[in-house]
Scaffold this active site. Structure first.
Site, short mmCIF file in Angstrom:
data_model
loop_
_atom_site.label_atom_id
_atom_site.label_comp_id
_atom_site.label_asym_id
_atom_site.label_seq_id
_atom_site.Cartn_x
_atom_site.Cartn_y
_atom_site.Cartn_z
CE LYS A 102 13.28 9.75 106.69
NZ LYS A 102 14.09 9.04 107.84
CB ALA A 189 11.62 3.72 110.85
#
Length: 260
Positions: A102, A189
């Site tokens: 990631k 997020a």
């Protein structure tokens, strides 16, 4: 609508929830939260987590073994291209050639918003080196398209700033990204609670990655279970197709055709 499994870099997963491993009280709580969430992909911050760099410290791989989980090393805490690329190379070395990563290149220490230009540059370098890049970015549909065109195996737009718990602030942008993507789109997020996860899945996202929402909950293990259920409920609602939103009432028992 017929469902399809979540497939990333040629690997198929049953769970659409990805869970981070930071901010828990200890490794025992981390392990319990992961198990309760049902997540198969777990993220580890290479610069903050011991993956074997320090033989004198507990190794998270002993708690969450790669034989059981798909590890997703991330470049959390990286603010430039060089550091992000070097961190991915370190992860590949520590994890015996592991290529799924990631990528996040941050642009500001206060907001932790991504540096989009640096993210694109780092992604191009890593893809050329054979990495399977899942890219964290803002909720800009144009940037998402560019990351896909570069060869990222998944694009991960933020719902809100990292760790904010504000939920998805711009649903229309996320929807536009989903509608135009040919690779998996995962909200990453900003998720604060189960309803935020359900919203992401109802928009058609392929999955959700979260950490703080579970780790900072008053009861992390219970919240992990809630997130697991929210992913399933939101996905089912997306596949079912919601009713049209209407400005005025529409009786569930219409008066037309009454006998009296």
């Amino acid at each position: 609508m017929t469902d399809h499994p979540l497939t990333i870099a040629g690997r198929t997963f049953h769970s659409r929830l990805l869970l981070g491993t930071g901010k828990y009280r200890d490794l025992a709580e981390t392990q319990a939260a992961v198990e309760a969430s049902g997540a198969e992909i777990i993220t580890v911050a290479v610069r903050r987590t011991n993956l074997g760099q320090d033989a004198n410290e507990p190794n998270i791989l002993d708690t969450l073994p790669p034989e059981k989980y798909t590890l997703l090393p991330n470049t959390a805490g990286c603010f430039d291209v060089e550091t992000a690329v070097r961190t991915c190379r370190l992860a590949r070395e520590l994890l015996d050639g592991h290529t799924l990563v990631k990528l996040e290149v941050l642009g500001d220490k206060q907001t932790l918003y991504p540096n989009v230009t640096a993210t694109l540059q780092a992604a191009e370098i890593l893809i050329a080196e054979g990495f399977d890049v899942m890219a964290y970015t803002n909720d800009d549909p144009i940037v998402a398209r560019e990351l896909e065109q570069l060869g990222c195996v998944a694009v991960m737009p933020l719902g809100a700033p990292i760790g904010s718990g504000l939920g998805i602030r711009n649903k229309l942008n996320i929807l536009t990204i989903v509608e135009n993507a040919q690779v998996p789109i995962l909200v990453d997020a900003g998720v604060g609670t189960a309803s935020d996860v359900a919203v992401a899945m109802e928009l058609g996202c392929d999955g959700v990655l979260l950490n703080t929402a579970v780790a900072a909950a008053q009861q992390p293990i219970l919240m992990a279970e809630a997130m697991r259920q929210a992913v399933r409920a939101g996905r089912a609602a997306f596949l079912a197709g919601r009713m049209p939103a209407r400005r005025y009432a529409s009786a569930s028992s219409p008066i037309d055709g009454l006998f009296f």
